[in-house]
Scaffold this active site. Structure first.
Site, short mmCIF file in Angstrom:
data_model
loop_
_atom_site.label_atom_id
_atom_site.label_comp_id
_atom_site.label_asym_id
_atom_site.label_seq_id
_atom_site.Cartn_x
_atom_site.Cartn_y
_atom_site.Cartn_z
N ASP A 1 -5.63 -1.23 9.19
CA ASP A 1 -4.97 -2.09 10.18
C ASP A 1 -6.02 -2.90 10.96
O ASP A 1 -5.88 -4.12 11.12
CB ASP A 1 -4.14 -1.21 11.13
CG ASP A 1 -3.45 -2.03 12.20
OD1 ASP A 1 -2.46 -2.70 11.88
OD2 ASP A 1 -3.92 -2.01 13.36
N LYS B 1 -6.84 -7.09 11.00
CA LYS B 1 -6.95 -7.88 12.24
C LYS B 1 -8.29 -8.60 12.32
O LYS B 1 -8.34 -9.77 12.72
CB LYS B 1 -6.72 -6.96 13.44
CG LYS B 1 -5.27 -6.47 13.52
CD LYS B 1 -5.12 -5.33 14.51
CE LYS B 1 -3.67 -4.87 14.63
NZ LYS B 1 -3.54 -3.60 15.34
N1 HSE Z 1 -0.50 0.53 14.51
C1 HSE Z 1 -1.02 -0.57 15.25
C2 HSE Z 1 -2.00 -0.04 16.28
C3 HSE Z 1 0.11 -1.30 15.91
O1 HSE Z 1 -2.02 1.17 16.49
O2 HSE Z 1 -2.75 -0.81 16.85
C4 HSE Z 1 -0.28 -2.61 16.50
O3 HSE Z 1 -0.80 -3.49 15.54
#
Ligand code: HSE
Length: 411
Positions: A196, A200
């Site tokens: 994740d 980003k």
């Molecule tokens: N799973 C992601 C986090 C959600 O914990 O940042 C937000 O993008």
């Protein structure tokens, strides 16, 4: 009145519907028009929702409705979101999304399709939840060459690490709590393995340098191997452990991009960003460091950014916002073996300090009062990863068992 549709009624989607409803007057004042939720796409039933009459299970109900000018995609995942978003853009609807997986995988292509169809594709919520970062980078900081972007980009892992650091909580218990609070991805492996955060930093790198950076080209490490022992050694060394996404522009034009846990000195602006909060430092050549801080996960913070994009699209139904990058490849990415960091090492065995000194030269030993028998932690000076790996192999040859290695972040 501008009619909009929301695709997905999960954590973020229900937050978008909620804000559009509860903040109707505030949004009307800002836009000068009402935003009307005409359709909500979800395969589940929501008979008790005040918007129950707007739900549909059929995407074509949105695609073929010419009154719907703006669509919020908050389903998550690449499929079927990619197909739906493409079709909406091609049919002349602007699209906003919180879906970092989609933007990181297909951003360049979707931006092109939006351009060809003279509509907008906005994704403020895809990075940093409720923190404004895409718009500041694409507009307010446009005059800068961006030398570096570094940040805590995942709320779930930051929550877990904070709980380990401040409460001595075990990893699994902290993860369970983050899931219960609604921060984690549907599959939390994407959080704890760093994917994740990788998506980003890829989005921010694409934005900063104008060429798409694909996640599979980025060296990514998660936090699953971090132990409470590492947390305590880091503390003794004046650092906290954070999962950092970082991209730097190098003099030869390449970029050095990575996602990995790092020991962050306590005096760094990123060291005190705790729990589900995210922090992002953008180093511009004119501005110097600009730091963005706020809630990086959760229903209403993320939905707030989606709604802001909806409003922006409603304001610019006939004009395009300048937000664009072209396709890219991995040729301009520094191979990870050539990246340079000081390294923290925790190892078990006899005479580790002396052996490390001989092999690495000039290491700093971390003296922790309650170190386990036969265990030593030390920090090397700056070294390429390739050379570090060779020296670690030499240490293993001398009988050491390596328990963990973590980068020191020069942040
Ligand atoms: N799973 C992601 C986090 C959600 O914990 O940042 C937000 O993008």
């Amino acid at each position: 009145m501008v009619s909009v549709a929301i695709m997905g009624h999960g954590v973020v989607g229900s937050g978008v519907a909620e804000i559009l409803t509860t903040h109707k007057k505030k949004l009307f004042a800002g836009l000068g028009e009402e935003i009307y939720i005409k359709k909500i796409l979800d395969l589940r039933e929501f008979p008790d929702s005040p918007l129950a009459d707007r739900f549909t299970k059929d995407f074509d109900d949105i695609l073929n409705d010419r009154e719907i000018r703006v669509v919020a995609e908050v389903m998550g995942g690449v499929n079927p979101a990619y197909d739906f978003v493409k079709k909406c853009l091609k049919s002349g609807k602007s699209v906003v999304t919180s879906n970092k997986e989609l933007v990181a995988a297909k951003g360049a292509e979707l931006l092109d399709i939006a351009k060809e169809n003279n509509v907008n594709f906005l994704f403020e919520a895809s990075v940093g939840g409720g923190i404004p970062i895409i718009r500041p980078m694409s507009q307010c900081l446009i005059a800068n060459n961006v030398d570096e972007v570094a940040g805590i980009l995942n709320g779930t892992t930051n929550f877990i690490l904070t709980k380990m650091i401040t409460d001595g909580m075990q990893f699994d218990d902290a993860l369970k709590l983050a899931q219960d609070l609604g921060f984690a991805e549907r599959n939390p492996a994407a959080d704890i393995e760093g994917h994740d955060a990788c998506r980003k930093i890829c989005i921010l790198a694409s934005l900063a340098y104008g060429k798409h950076v694909y996640p599979d080209a980025v060296h990514t490490e998660g936090i699953t191997k971090i132990t409470l022992d590492d947390v305590k050694y880091a503390e003794t060394f004046g650092c906290v452990i954070k999962l950092i996404g970082r991209v730097k522009k190098l003099e030869d034009g390449k970029i050095d991009i990575i996602v990995a846990p790092m020991l962050v000195p306590k005096e760094s602006q990123l060291a005190n960003i705790d729990y589900e909060f995210n922090g992002i430092m953008v180093r511009g050549d004119c501005t110097g460091d600009v730091v963005f801080y706020g809630k990086g996960a959760g229903k209403l913070p993320t939905a707030s950014a989606v709604v802001a994009d909806i409003v922006d699209c409603c304001k610019h139904l006939k004009t395009r916002k300048y937000l664009y990058w072209t396709d890219g490849d991995s040729k301009n990415i520094l191979p990870v073996e050539e990246s340079v960091n000081a390294m923290y090492v925790r190892a078990k065995g006899a005479d580790i300090a002396a052996k490390a000194e001989k092999i690495f030269g000039g290491v700093s030993i971390i003296d922790k009062a309650d170190s386990a028998d036969n265990e030593t932690a030390f920090v090397t000076s700056e070294i390429t990863l390739g050379e570090f790996n060779e020296k670690i192999a030499a240490l293993v040859n001398e009988g050491a068992e390596i328990l963990s290695t973590i980068r020191i972040g020069d942040l």
